[in-house]
Design a protein around this motif. Structure first.
Motif, PDB file in Angstrom:
ATOM      1  N   HIS A  86       0.838  -1.188   0.000  1.00  0.00           N
ATOM      2  CA  HIS A  86       0.000   0.000   0.000  1.00  0.00           C
ATOM      3  C   HIS A  86       0.877   1.243   0.000  1.00  0.00           C
ATOM      4  CE1 HIS A  86       0.958  -0.428   4.265  1.00  0.00           C
ATOM      5  NE2 HIS A  86       0.603   0.834   4.434  1.00  0.00           N
ATOM      6  N   THR A  87       0.344   2.312  -0.564  1.00  0.00           N
ATOM      7  CA  THR A  87       1.122   3.539  -0.721  1.00  0.00           C
ATOM      8  C   THR A  87       1.355   4.218   0.631  1.00  0.00           C
ATOM      9  OG1 THR A  87       0.264   3.846  -2.948  1.00  0.00           O
ATOM     10  CG2 THR A  87       1.202   5.787  -1.853  1.00  0.00           C
ATOM     11  N   GLY A  88       0.338   4.382   1.429  1.00  0.00           N
ATOM     12  CA  GLY A  88       0.489   4.998   2.740  1.00  0.00           C
ATOM     13  C   GLY A  88       0.579   6.509   2.675  1.00  0.00           C
ATOM     14  N   ASN A  89       0.485   7.134   3.843  1.00  0.00           N
ATOM     15  CA  ASN A  89       0.495   8.594   3.930  1.00  0.00           C
ATOM     16  C   ASN A  89       1.760   9.148   4.580  1.00  0.00           C
ATOM     17  OD1 ASN A  89      -2.074   8.947   2.754  1.00  0.00           O
ATOM     18  ND2 ASN A  89      -3.070   8.476   4.711  1.00  0.00           N
ATOM     19  N   GLU A  90       2.693   8.280   4.962  1.00  0.00           N
ATOM     20  CA  GLU A  90       3.898   8.764   5.629  1.00  0.00           C
ATOM     21  C   GLU A  90       5.142   8.342   4.860  1.00  0.00           C
ATOM     22  OE1 GLU A  90       4.305   8.663   9.765  1.00  0.00           O
ATOM     23  OE2 GLU A  90       2.155   8.722  10.187  1.00  0.00           O
ATOM     24  N   GLU A  91       6.063   9.293   4.734  1.00  0.00           N
ATOM     25  CA  GLU A  91       7.330   9.055   4.057  1.00  0.00           C
ATOM     26  C   GLU A  91       8.458   9.622   4.905  1.00  0.00           C
ATOM     27  OE1 GLU A  91       6.804   9.676  -0.551  1.00  0.00           O
ATOM     28  OE2 GLU A  91       5.610  11.173   0.505  1.00  0.00           O
ATOM     29  N   ILE A  92       9.659   9.198   4.611  1.00  0.00           N
ATOM     30  CA  ILE A  92      10.834   9.775   5.257  1.00  0.00           C
ATOM     31  C   ILE A  92      11.831  10.212   4.192  1.00  0.00           C
ATOM     32  CG2 ILE A  92      10.639   8.533   7.436  1.00  0.00           C
ATOM     33  CD1 ILE A  92      12.791   6.589   6.368  1.00  0.00           C
ATOM     34  N   ILE A  93      12.533  11.280   4.493  1.00  0.00           N
ATOM     35  CA  ILE A  93      13.651  11.742   3.667  1.00  0.00           C
ATOM     36  C   ILE A  93      14.912  11.583   4.509  1.00  0.00           C
ATOM     37  CG2 ILE A  93      14.639  13.650   2.351  1.00  0.00           C
ATOM     38  CD1 ILE A  93      11.830  14.860   2.221  1.00  0.00           C
ATOM     39  N   VAL A  94      15.789  10.687   4.093  1.00  0.00           N
ATOM     40  CA  VAL A  94      17.031  10.413   4.823  1.00  0.00           C
ATOM     41  C   VAL A  94      18.178  11.087   4.074  1.00  0.00           C
ATOM     42  CG1 VAL A  94      18.548   8.649   5.777  1.00  0.00           C
ATOM     43  CG2 VAL A  94      16.089   8.205   5.587  1.00  0.00           C
ATOM     44  N   THR A  95      18.828  12.019   4.733  1.00  0.00           N
ATOM     45  CA  THR A  95      19.924  12.770   4.110  1.00  0.00           C
ATOM     46  C   THR A  95      21.226  12.477   4.842  1.00  0.00           C
ATOM     47  OG1 THR A  95      18.425  14.554   3.441  1.00  0.00           O
ATOM     48  CG2 THR A  95      20.784  15.049   3.480  1.00  0.00           C
ATOM     49  N   THR A  96      22.231  12.072   4.091  1.00  0.00           N
ATOM     50  CA  THR A  96      23.571  11.818   4.622  1.00  0.00           C
ATOM     51  C   THR A  96      24.518  12.851   4.038  1.00  0.00           C
ATOM     52  OG1 THR A  96      23.090   9.444   4.734  1.00  0.00           O
ATOM     53  CG2 THR A  96      25.406  10.105   4.874  1.00  0.00           C
ATOM     54  N   ASP A  98      34.236  21.773   8.335  1.00  0.00           N
ATOM     55  CA  ASP A  98      34.016  23.154   8.787  1.00  0.00           C
ATOM     56  C   ASP A  98      32.640  23.629   8.307  1.00  0.00           C
ATOM     57  OD1 ASP A  98      36.506  23.136  10.010  1.00  0.00           O
ATOM     58  OD2 ASP A  98      37.529  23.808   8.187  1.00  0.00           O
ATOM     59  N   ASP A  99      32.605  24.572   7.376  1.00  0.00           N
ATOM     60  CA  ASP A  99      31.316  25.060   6.875  1.00  0.00           C
ATOM     61  C   ASP A  99      31.062  24.637   5.426  1.00  0.00           C
ATOM     62  OD1 ASP A  99      33.300  26.583   5.768  1.00  0.00           O
ATOM     63  OD2 ASP A  99      32.312  28.523   6.040  1.00  0.00           O
ATOM     64  N   ARG A 100      31.817  23.660   4.936  1.00  0.00           N
ATOM     65  CA  ARG A 100      31.655  23.187   3.562  1.00  0.00           C
ATOM     66  C   ARG A 100      31.010  21.807   3.548  1.00  0.00           C
ATOM     67  NH1 ARG A 100      36.567  22.828  -0.048  1.00  0.00           N
ATOM     68  NH2 ARG A 100      37.459  21.747   1.774  1.00  0.00           N
ATOM     69  N   ILE A 101      30.047  21.633   2.662  1.00  0.00           N
ATOM     70  CA  ILE A 101      29.414  20.326   2.464  1.00  0.00           C
ATOM     71  C   ILE A 101      30.143  19.631   1.312  1.00  0.00           C
ATOM     72  CG2 ILE A 101      27.288  19.108   1.874  1.00  0.00           C
ATOM     73  CD1 ILE A 101      25.725  21.429   3.039  1.00  0.00           C
ATOM     74  N   LEU A 102      30.849  18.564   1.628  1.00  0.00           N
ATOM     75  CA  LEU A 102      31.632  17.855   0.626  1.00  0.00           C
ATOM     76  C   LEU A 102      30.826  16.762  -0.075  1.00  0.00           C
ATOM     77  CD1 LEU A 102      34.925  17.383   2.689  1.00  0.00           C
ATOM     78  CD2 LEU A 102      34.309  19.273   1.156  1.00  0.00           C
ATOM     79  N   TYR A 103      29.814  16.272   0.601  1.00  0.00           N
ATOM     80  CA  TYR A 103      29.013  15.173   0.041  1.00  0.00           C
ATOM     81  C   TYR A 103      27.606  15.283   0.615  1.00  0.00           C
ATOM     82  CZ  TYR A 103      27.286  10.383  -0.699  1.00  0.00           C
ATOM     83  OH  TYR A 103      26.544   9.281  -1.053  1.00  0.00           O
ATOM     84  N   SER A 104      26.604  15.078  -0.219  1.00  0.00           N
ATOM     85  CA  SER A 104      25.222  15.103   0.240  1.00  0.00           C
ATOM     86  C   SER A 104      24.398  14.151  -0.610  1.00  0.00           C
ATOM     87  CB  SER A 104      24.640  16.525   0.166  1.00  0.00           C
ATOM     88  OG  SER A 104      23.313  16.549   0.676  1.00  0.00           O
ATOM     89  N   SER A 105      23.637  13.306   0.060  1.00  0.00           N
ATOM     90  CA  SER A 105      22.794  12.333  -0.634  1.00  0.00           C
ATOM     91  C   SER A 105      21.485  12.189   0.125  1.00  0.00           C
ATOM     92  CB  SER A 105      23.504  10.976  -0.733  1.00  0.00           C
ATOM     93  OG  SER A 105      22.634   9.973  -1.234  1.00  0.00           O
ATOM     94  N   SER A 106      20.364  12.274  -0.585  1.00  0.00           N
ATOM     95  CA  SER A 106      19.043  12.138   0.034  1.00  0.00           C
ATOM     96  C   SER A 106      18.279  11.001  -0.628  1.00  0.00           C
ATOM     97  CB  SER A 106      18.249  13.440  -0.083  1.00  0.00           C
ATOM     98  OG  SER A 106      18.878  14.488   0.636  1.00  0.00           O
ATOM     99  N   ASN A 107      17.550  10.246   0.189  1.00  0.00           N
ATOM    100  CA  ASN A 107      16.738   9.131  -0.297  1.00  0.00           C
ATOM    101  C   ASN A 107      15.371   9.191   0.364  1.00  0.00           C
ATOM    102  OD1 ASN A 107      18.830   7.182  -1.813  1.00  0.00           O
ATOM    103  ND2 ASN A 107      19.831   8.015   0.013  1.00  0.00           N
ATOM    104  N   ILE A 108      14.342   8.830  -0.391  1.00  0.00           N
ATOM    105  CA  ILE A 108      12.958   8.921   0.084  1.00  0.00           C
ATOM    106  C   ILE A 108      12.345   7.529   0.104  1.00  0.00           C
ATOM    107  CG2 ILE A 108      10.713  10.008  -0.286  1.00  0.00           C
ATOM    108  CD1 ILE A 108      12.122  12.164  -1.901  1.00  0.00           C
ATOM    109  N   TYR A 109      11.629   7.237   1.181  1.00  0.00           N
ATOM    110  CA  TYR A 109      10.990   5.936   1.343  1.00  0.00           C
ATOM    111  C   TYR A 109       9.607   6.118   1.964  1.00  0.00           C
ATOM    112  CZ  TYR A 109      15.735   4.071   0.832  1.00  0.00           C
ATOM    113  OH  TYR A 109      16.999   3.779   0.372  1.00  0.00           O
ATOM    114  N   TYR A 110       8.721   5.187   1.665  1.00  0.00           N
ATOM    115  CA  TYR A 110       7.478   5.082   2.426  1.00  0.00           C
ATOM    116  C   TYR A 110       7.785   4.367   3.740  1.00  0.00           C
ATOM    117  CZ  TYR A 110       4.592   6.359  -1.613  1.00  0.00           C
ATOM    118  OH  TYR A 110       4.005   7.020  -2.653  1.00  0.00           O
ATOM    119  N   ILE A 111       7.009   4.680   4.771  1.00  0.00           N
ATOM    120  CA  ILE A 111       7.104   3.944   6.031  1.00  0.00           C
ATOM    121  C   ILE A 111       5.693   3.615   6.504  1.00  0.00           C
ATOM    122  CG2 ILE A 111       9.270   5.018   6.739  1.00  0.00           C
ATOM    123  CD1 ILE A 111       7.617   6.753   8.691  1.00  0.00           C
TER     124      ILE A 111
END
Length: 245
Positions: free
Chosen positions: A189-199, A204-217
């Motif tokens: 089932h599709t459901g009404n709740e999802e999560i966005i997981v960002t690594t 310091d103040d620089r983002i060297l790597y960023s990855s986001s993934n979305i899932y139903y829960i």
């Protein structure tokens, strides 16, 4: 001069065709010229996975570890994954997922040859994990999984044929059951709740790597990802009565 008459059968055939073409042309004109607001449409067919087991967290950890070690900007750096009590973790962090995913990601990075340290080092970088829970409260119609109607129709059609040919009516359900077994394993089932997981990996103040993934829960699993958003039972006030003489 010869005059050819169209038979009545051809007339009966061409009449609905002509009406269909006319209505199609009219609908095209209406859509192109008289729409007073953007017409709602859908996105191309896509799939999104559901997280409902710790093994799924491990799958994400493997994916992120592979992505981190492929990045030229971070693959040879010392990486520090802060413990739960680290300052950058706010009150919105925590839960079984945050703790489990941090441990699984550490294991995957080490097993793949990454340099993971227990303390921050000069020239190193910090791995940060953020989880955002999204709850949809007013979704419209969502189409069932691809092939649902075809499978149901095929199952009904197949189930009715043997009733006239087989001596045992119960055998009629076997083809439909086989079809269901081969198709429904990928449905959920599709459901009404999802999560966005960002690594993210930050120096310091620089983002060297960023990855986001979305899932139903599953709705009941929200505490794994956002324990602060789980409704709490109301507390019952207590009254203390002291006797005075």
């Amino acid at each position: 001069m010869r005059i050819r008459f169209i038979s009545s059968s051809k007339v009966r055939f061409l009449r609905p065709v002509s009406l269909g073409l006319a209505s199609l042309m009219l609908s095209g004109c209406f859509y192109a010229n008289t729409s007073q607001a953007p017409v709602a449409t859908t996105y191309p067919y896509t799939e999104q996975q559901r997280m409902q087991a710790a093994q799924h967290w491990e799958v994400l950890a493997k994916h992120e570890a592979a992505g981190i070690l492929r990045s030229e900007r971070v693959r040879f750096r010392d990486l520090h994954i802060p413990a739960e009590e680290h300052a950058y973790l706010s009150a919105y962090s925590g839960g079984e997922f945050e703790r489990g995913f941090r441990t699984l990601l550490t294991s995957e990075l080490v097993s793949r040859g990454g340099s993971v340290t227990t303390q921050p080092r000069s020239g190193g970088a910090t791995v940060q994990i953020d989880v955002e829970v999204v709850e949809h409260r007013d979704r419209g119609y969502i189409r069932p999984p691809f092939g649902t109607y075809t499978a149901l129709a095929s199952g009904i059609a197949v189930a009715t044929i043997p009733l006239r040919n087989w001596s045992e009516p119960a055998l009629a359900l076997i083809p439909a059951a086989m079809l269901a077994d081969t198709t429904t394993g990928s449905w959920t089932h599709t459901g009404n709740e999802e999560i966005i997981v960002t690594t993210q990996i930050i120096e310091d103040d620089r983002i060297l790597y960023s990855s986001s993934n979305i899932y139903y829960i599953n709705g009941g699993d929200r505490r794994h990802y956002a324990p602060h958003r789980v409704p709490q039972a109301p507390t019952t006030p207590t009254v203390s009565i002291t006797d005075t003489w």
